[in-house]
Motif scaffolding. Structure first.
Motif, PDB file in Angstrom:
ATOM      1  N   ARG B 125     -15.370  16.562 -18.709  1.00 12.05           N
ATOM      2  CA  ARG B 125     -16.067  17.434 -19.668  1.00 12.05           C
ATOM      3  C   ARG B 125     -16.744  16.635 -20.780  1.00 12.05           C
ATOM      4  O   ARG B 125     -17.758  17.050 -21.320  1.00 12.05           O
ATOM      5  CB  ARG B 125     -15.121  18.469 -20.282  1.00 12.05           C
ATOM      6  CG  ARG B 125     -13.972  17.855 -21.063  1.00 12.05           C
ATOM      7  CD  ARG B 125     -13.072  18.898 -21.694  1.00 12.05           C
ATOM      8  NE  ARG B 125     -13.728  19.528 -22.843  1.00 12.05           N
ATOM      9  CZ  ARG B 125     -13.206  20.521 -23.543  1.00 12.05           C
ATOM     10  NH1 ARG B 125     -12.025  21.016 -23.198  1.00 12.05           N
ATOM     11  NH2 ARG B 125     -13.820  21.027 -24.565  1.00 12.05           N
ATOM     12  N   LEU B 137     -24.797  17.677 -18.502  1.00 12.68           N
ATOM     13  CA  LEU B 137     -25.814  18.719 -18.646  1.00 12.68           C
ATOM     14  C   LEU B 137     -27.202  18.154 -18.407  1.00 12.68           C
ATOM     15  O   LEU B 137     -28.051  18.797 -17.799  1.00 12.68           O
ATOM     16  CB  LEU B 137     -25.698  19.366 -20.027  1.00 12.68           C
ATOM     17  CG  LEU B 137     -24.387  20.130 -20.225  1.00 12.68           C
ATOM     18  CD1 LEU B 137     -24.042  20.273 -21.686  1.00 12.68           C
ATOM     19  CD2 LEU B 137     -24.451  21.487 -19.561  1.00 12.68           C
ATOM     20  N   GLU B 141     -29.791  19.062 -15.360  1.00 15.35           N
ATOM     21  CA  GLU B 141     -31.177  19.430 -15.671  1.00 15.35           C
ATOM     22  C   GLU B 141     -32.143  18.568 -14.852  1.00 15.35           C
ATOM     23  O   GLU B 141     -33.074  19.083 -14.239  1.00 15.35           O
ATOM     24  CB  GLU B 141     -31.416  19.249 -17.182  1.00 15.35           C
ATOM     25  CG  GLU B 141     -32.834  19.531 -17.657  1.00 15.35           C
ATOM     26  CD  GLU B 141     -33.147  21.021 -17.796  1.00 15.35           C
ATOM     27  OE1 GLU B 141     -32.208  21.822 -17.966  1.00 15.35           O
ATOM     28  OE2 GLU B 141     -34.351  21.371 -17.726  1.00 15.35           O
ATOM     29  N   THR B 146     -27.419  23.913 -11.003  1.00  8.34           N
ATOM     30  CA  THR B 146     -26.640  24.773 -11.882  1.00  8.34           C
ATOM     31  C   THR B 146     -25.471  23.959 -12.420  1.00  8.34           C
ATOM     32  O   THR B 146     -24.852  23.203 -11.675  1.00  8.34           O
ATOM     33  CB  THR B 146     -26.089  25.970 -11.082  1.00  8.34           C
ATOM     34  OG1 THR B 146     -27.198  26.690 -10.567  1.00  8.34           O
ATOM     35  CG2 THR B 146     -25.245  26.870 -11.949  1.00  8.34           C
ATOM     36  N   CYS B 147     -25.174  24.121 -13.703  1.00  9.59           N
ATOM     37  CA  CYS B 147     -24.062  23.373 -14.289  1.00  9.59           C
ATOM     38  C   CYS B 147     -23.074  24.341 -14.937  1.00  9.59           C
ATOM     39  O   CYS B 147     -23.442  25.135 -15.786  1.00  9.59           O
ATOM     40  CB  CYS B 147     -24.586  22.392 -15.328  1.00  9.59           C
ATOM     41  SG  CYS B 147     -23.294  21.465 -16.147  1.00  9.59           S
ATOM     42  N   VAL B 148     -21.829  24.270 -14.505  1.00 15.97           N
ATOM     43  CA  VAL B 148     -20.758  25.057 -15.119  1.00 15.97           C
ATOM     44  C   VAL B 148     -19.814  24.070 -15.797  1.00 15.97           C
ATOM     45  O   VAL B 148     -19.403  23.081 -15.184  1.00 15.97           O
ATOM     46  CB  VAL B 148     -19.999  25.896 -14.077  1.00 15.97           C
ATOM     47  CG1 VAL B 148     -18.872  26.682 -14.739  1.00 15.97           C
ATOM     48  CG2 VAL B 148     -20.954  26.843 -13.355  1.00 15.97           C
ATOM     49  N   THR B 149     -19.495  24.334 -17.074  1.00 14.52           N
ATOM     50  CA  THR B 149     -18.713  23.352 -17.834  1.00 14.52           C
ATOM     51  C   THR B 149     -17.251  23.761 -18.004  1.00 14.52           C
ATOM     52  O   THR B 149     -16.892  24.929 -17.888  1.00 14.52           O
ATOM     53  CB  THR B 149     -19.324  23.162 -19.235  1.00 14.52           C
ATOM     54  OG1 THR B 149     -19.433  24.439 -19.849  1.00 14.52           O
ATOM     55  CG2 THR B 149     -20.688  22.523 -19.153  1.00 14.52           C
ATOM     56  N   SER B 167     -11.656  29.263 -21.572  1.00 12.02           N
ATOM     57  CA  SER B 167     -12.196  29.878 -22.781  1.00 12.02           C
ATOM     58  C   SER B 167     -11.112  29.798 -23.842  1.00 12.02           C
ATOM     59  O   SER B 167      -9.987  29.395 -23.545  1.00 12.02           O
ATOM     60  CB  SER B 167     -12.606  31.327 -22.508  1.00 12.02           C
ATOM     61  OG  SER B 167     -11.494  32.078 -22.090  1.00 12.02           O
ATOM     62  N   TYR B 171      -9.233  32.134 -19.484  1.00 16.31           N
ATOM     63  CA  TYR B 171     -10.297  31.548 -18.682  1.00 16.31           C
ATOM     64  C   TYR B 171     -11.178  32.633 -18.095  1.00 16.31           C
ATOM     65  O   TYR B 171     -10.806  33.809 -18.066  1.00 16.31           O
ATOM     66  CB  TYR B 171      -9.737  30.662 -17.563  1.00 16.31           C
ATOM     67  CG  TYR B 171      -8.949  31.390 -16.492  1.00 16.31           C
ATOM     68  CD1 TYR B 171      -9.588  31.909 -15.366  1.00 16.31           C
ATOM     69  CD2 TYR B 171      -7.573  31.559 -16.595  1.00 16.31           C
ATOM     70  CE1 TYR B 171      -8.881  32.573 -14.377  1.00 16.31           C
ATOM     71  CE2 TYR B 171      -6.851  32.214 -15.608  1.00 16.31           C
ATOM     72  CZ  TYR B 171      -7.506  32.722 -14.497  1.00 16.31           C
ATOM     73  OH  TYR B 171      -6.806  33.387 -13.533  1.00 16.31           O
ATOM     74  N   GLN B 172     -12.346  32.198 -17.650  1.00 14.62           N
ATOM     75  CA  GLN B 172     -13.292  33.100 -17.034  1.00 14.62           C
ATOM     76  C   GLN B 172     -13.460  32.647 -15.593  1.00 14.62           C
ATOM     77  O   GLN B 172     -13.637  31.462 -15.329  1.00 14.62           O
ATOM     78  CB  GLN B 172     -14.617  32.997 -17.774  1.00 14.62           C
ATOM     79  CG  GLN B 172     -15.630  34.011 -17.359  1.00 14.62           C
ATOM     80  CD  GLN B 172     -16.474  34.449 -18.554  1.00 14.62           C
ATOM     81  OE1 GLN B 172     -16.687  33.652 -19.464  1.00 14.62           O
ATOM     82  NE2 GLN B 172     -16.945  35.663 -18.555  1.00 14.62           N
ATOM     83  N   GLU B 173     -13.391  33.580 -14.677  1.00 20.86           N
ATOM     84  CA  GLU B 173     -13.617  33.213 -13.284  1.00 20.86           C
ATOM     85  C   GLU B 173     -15.093  33.370 -12.987  1.00 20.86           C
ATOM     86  O   GLU B 173     -15.684  34.415 -13.249  1.00 20.86           O
ATOM     87  CB  GLU B 173     -12.788  34.107 -12.359  1.00 20.86           C
ATOM     88  CG  GLU B 173     -12.720  33.580 -10.944  1.00 20.86           C
ATOM     89  CD  GLU B 173     -11.808  34.446 -10.077  1.00 20.86           C
ATOM     90  OE1 GLU B 173     -10.600  34.526 -10.401  1.00 20.86           O
ATOM     91  OE2 GLU B 173     -12.309  35.046  -9.115  1.00 20.86           O
ATOM     92  N   ILE B 174     -15.682  32.296 -12.448  1.00 22.50           N
ATOM     93  CA  ILE B 174     -17.130  32.239 -12.266  1.00 22.50           C
ATOM     94  C   ILE B 174     -17.438  31.891 -10.817  1.00 22.50           C
ATOM     95  O   ILE B 174     -16.741  31.067 -10.213  1.00 22.50           O
ATOM     96  CB  ILE B 174     -17.733  31.176 -13.212  1.00 22.50           C
ATOM     97  CG1 ILE B 174     -17.735  31.698 -14.643  1.00 22.50           C
ATOM     98  CG2 ILE B 174     -19.140  30.781 -12.795  1.00 22.50           C
ATOM     99  CD1 ILE B 174     -18.163  30.692 -15.648  1.00 22.50           C
ATOM    100  N   MET B 175     -18.450  32.526 -10.257  1.00 22.89           N
ATOM    101  CA  MET B 175     -18.891  32.176  -8.905  1.00 22.89           C
ATOM    102  C   MET B 175     -20.316  31.688  -8.929  1.00 22.89           C
ATOM    103  O   MET B 175     -21.160  32.216  -9.650  1.00 22.89           O
ATOM    104  CB  MET B 175     -18.781  33.390  -7.982  1.00 22.89           C
ATOM    105  CG  MET B 175     -17.352  33.696  -7.601  1.00 22.89           C
ATOM    106  SD  MET B 175     -17.275  34.865  -6.246  1.00 22.89           S
ATOM    107  CE  MET B 175     -17.791  33.818  -4.879  1.00 22.89           C
ATOM    108  N   THR B 176     -20.597  30.667  -8.154  1.00 25.84           N
ATOM    109  CA  THR B 176     -21.962  30.203  -7.982  1.00 25.84           C
ATOM    110  C   THR B 176     -22.054  29.579  -6.584  1.00 25.84           C
ATOM    111  O   THR B 176     -21.084  29.613  -5.835  1.00 25.84           O
ATOM    112  CB  THR B 176     -22.377  29.232  -9.106  1.00 25.84           C
ATOM    113  OG1 THR B 176     -23.770  28.944  -8.992  1.00 25.84           O
ATOM    114  CG2 THR B 176     -21.608  27.939  -9.064  1.00 25.84           C
TER     115      THR B 176
END
Lengths: 324, 265
Positions: B125, B137, B141, B146-149, B167, B171-176
């Motif tokens: 991180r 980041l 770019e 796509t960048c998830v930190t 967070s 935490y937040q569960e994220i999909m990409t």
């Protein structure tokens, strides 16, 4: 003509305190100050920014910008910056900030000074000069920019007092159209999993008691909870205590955890490594209980007790109970 | 099908070094370690290596470690190999010694382009020396990813990615979808120790080394956007008031009374 653009944030329609701090900090630079706001129902925040002395307030109104993902917010502000071409862009290092600043800077091909605590301007070059802690706070660096591109500066929260609302509300309001397209669609938030915080939020507490490696386990944190409840405060922890699994990571105070500035910060069994101090150096009174007189925490503390917390803490708690 | 994973790592001064253990070279505006201890792999980068290895534990994958710099300590940059990574690529050149975040991301992007098109890039991180949290980041770019930190968990089925992003209160569960870049935090848990066999194998493995010329990088393009004009150790002339008593319990009592006197409780 906006020379300095403050990236604004709002909470429930009101201007965030981080934005008020940025407006104060912008006063150290030469030029007109503008504040960018994104979302809907921005009237109250516009009025507040104006009364804090911002010359121009730019609003980007879209429901897609209510509680936006960082991707959408970067797209909006990147377009705003391309239209305005400000010399300096000020960003607060709140939860979006650590991510937001670099994303915005790279999207503009701009340089970025990260995590600054003081800013000023070089009289000769007219460029921003900023002070920032490095090596976890063991050293300080002065940085400046080269080249002619925009200068993005991320300020650590609570480095400046919030600007007060004592100006005539004479700021101009400019509505700006931004094209958000499909930004943010590539990332889908499935769900938010949070522990329901009991009592006072760590960042809002005026009394914080925190435990570290020296506590040796999870159980002593019950005593810290009791003390925090008694004084209407909150409990924190060092990264070592979190990594050991004694408490959840959302207790972590420090560079990569939470940043707090309570009136009283009582540490128990925390050595005070610079990475920890980075999260609590704004505390007005640090009190340390530690067995090692040479521990760094005593270099920062106002009062200290050198000894075994097993004996110190119960009598401390008992006396506090009698006093309050 | 095997996943192609790249993990970017940085060699840093041991963050446990006390201020007495380093000095500042005013000529180069850099911190120089004075005690005998050697540099270490950035802690969050070890977390990123661990995240890659956990994917490889259950999915066929090749893990390539990439680092930018000049004076590499082999034992340090080979540690991920000893933990179980497959390849090591060093982007090494005299022009890569003092790069700002923008230039570092530029070099990393060139190096990764030369290696092909990875499915997943993992980074720590932030690095414990300058804590900029910028290079990943910028890299994303420049590569159009796509960048998830700040992830505490990274899972993939080979097409999509599920990430737990830390967070402040959970935490937040994220999909990409792949390809993507993810930065990893210490919440993922303690990185595995190198095995003896891993250490032996890592010792025999030769890194691939690319210079600025190999990457077609014009050193002029690496001139910094942000420059350091001063670096110093802050002075502290703070005096603590040590409270003592007949024994520790008595000192605890006196501390409470002293704090009361000062209106702190």
């Amino acid at each position: 003509m906006t020379d300095i653009l403050v990236v604004g944030d709002t909470t429930n329609g009101k201007l965030g305190s981080a934005t008020a701090e940025l407006i104060r900090a912008a006063g150290n630079l030469v030029g007109d100050v503008g504040v960018g706001l994104a979302g809907s129902r921005l009237q109250e925040a516009v009025r507040e920014a104006s009364s804090m002395g911002a010359q121009t307030i730019y609003t980007m109104e879209s429901h897609k910008l209510d509680d936006p993902s960082v991707y959408t917010k970067v797209t909006a502000f990147s377009q705003l910056c391309q239209q305005l071409e400000p010399r300096v862009i000020l960003v607060s290092k709140n939860s979006h900030g650590l991510d937001f600043g670099p994303r915005l800077a790279f999207s503009l091909g701009a340089g970025l000074a990260q995590d600054c605590i003081r800013i000023g301007e070089d009289d000769d070059t007219g460029r921003v000069v900023a002070t920032r802690p490095v090596y976890g706070g063991s050293a300080m660096a002065t940085v400046t920019f080269s080249g002619d591109g925009p200068q993005v500066v991320v300020l650590r929260e609570k480095s400046y007092e919030p600007a007060s609302q004592d100006s005539l509300e004479s700021g101009n309001l400019v509505q700006v159209e931004v094209n958000l397209g499909s930004s943010g669609d590539q990332v889908k938030s499935v769900r938010q999993v949070g522990s329901v915080a009991k009592g006072v939020r760590l960042e809002d507490a005026e009394f914080v008691v925190a435990g570290g490696r020296g506590l040796g386990g999870a159980e002593p944190f019950a005593t810290l909870e009791e003390l925090a409840n008694l004084l209407g405060g909150a409990v924190g922890a060092s990264r070592a205590a979190c990594d050991a699994g004694w408490v959840n990571h959302n207790y972590q105070v420090g560079l990569t955890g939470r940043t707090i500035s309570p009136n009283v910060y009582l540490t128990v069994g925390i050595s005070g490594a610079s990475q920890h101090m980075a999260g609590c150096s704004g505390s007005r009174n640090i009190i340390a209980i530690n067995k090692d007189r040479e521990a760094n925490i005593f270099k920062e503390a106002r009062f200290g007790v050198v000894g075994d917390w097993n004996a110190i803490l119960p009598s401390f708690l008992e006396t506090v109970r009698e006093l309050v | 099908m095997s996943l192609d994973i790249i993990v970017c790592v940085k060699q840093v001064m041991d963050p446990e070094t006390p201020p007495s253990g380093f000095k500042i070279d005013q000529e180069t505006k850099q911190v120089v370690q004075t005690t005998g201890s050697s540099p270490v792999l950035n802690g969050f980068d070890e977390n990123a290596v661990e995240a890659a290895l956990r994917i490889k534990d259950i999915t066929p994958a090749t893990i390539t470690i990439v680092s930018v710099g000049k004076d590499f300590v082999m034992d340090v940059v080979k540690k991920p190999l000893a933990m179980g990574a497959d390849n090591l690529v060093l982007l090494s050149d005299t022009h890569f010694e003092t790069l700002d975040s923008f230039a570092t991301a530029t070099v990393l992007a060139a190096g990764i382009r030369k290696l092909g098109e990875p499915d997943l890039i993992l980074c720590g991180r932030q690095a414990s020396d300058w804590d900029n949290a910028q290079v990943p980041l910028g890299l994303a770019e420049f590569l159009g990813l796509t960048c998830v930190t700040v992830a505490q968990k990274v899972d993939t089925d080979g097409t999509s990615l599920t990430i737990e992003q830390v967070s402040s209160d959970g935490y937040q569960e994220i999909m990409t979808t792949l390809p993507a870049l993810v930065t990893v935090s210490n919440e993922i848990g303690v990185p595995r120790y190198p095995t003896l066999r891993g250490i032996m194998a890592a010792g025999r493995k030769e890194p691939v080394i690319y210079s600025a010329a190999d990457l077609n990088i014009d050193p002029e393009s690496l001139s910094p956007k942000v420059v350091v004009t001063d670096l110093y150790v802050p002075e502290s002339n703070h005096e603590v008031e040590i409270i003592s008593g007949e024994d520790d319990a008595d000192a605890g009592r006196k501390l409470a009374l002293r704090m009361r006197e000062e209106g702190l409780i």
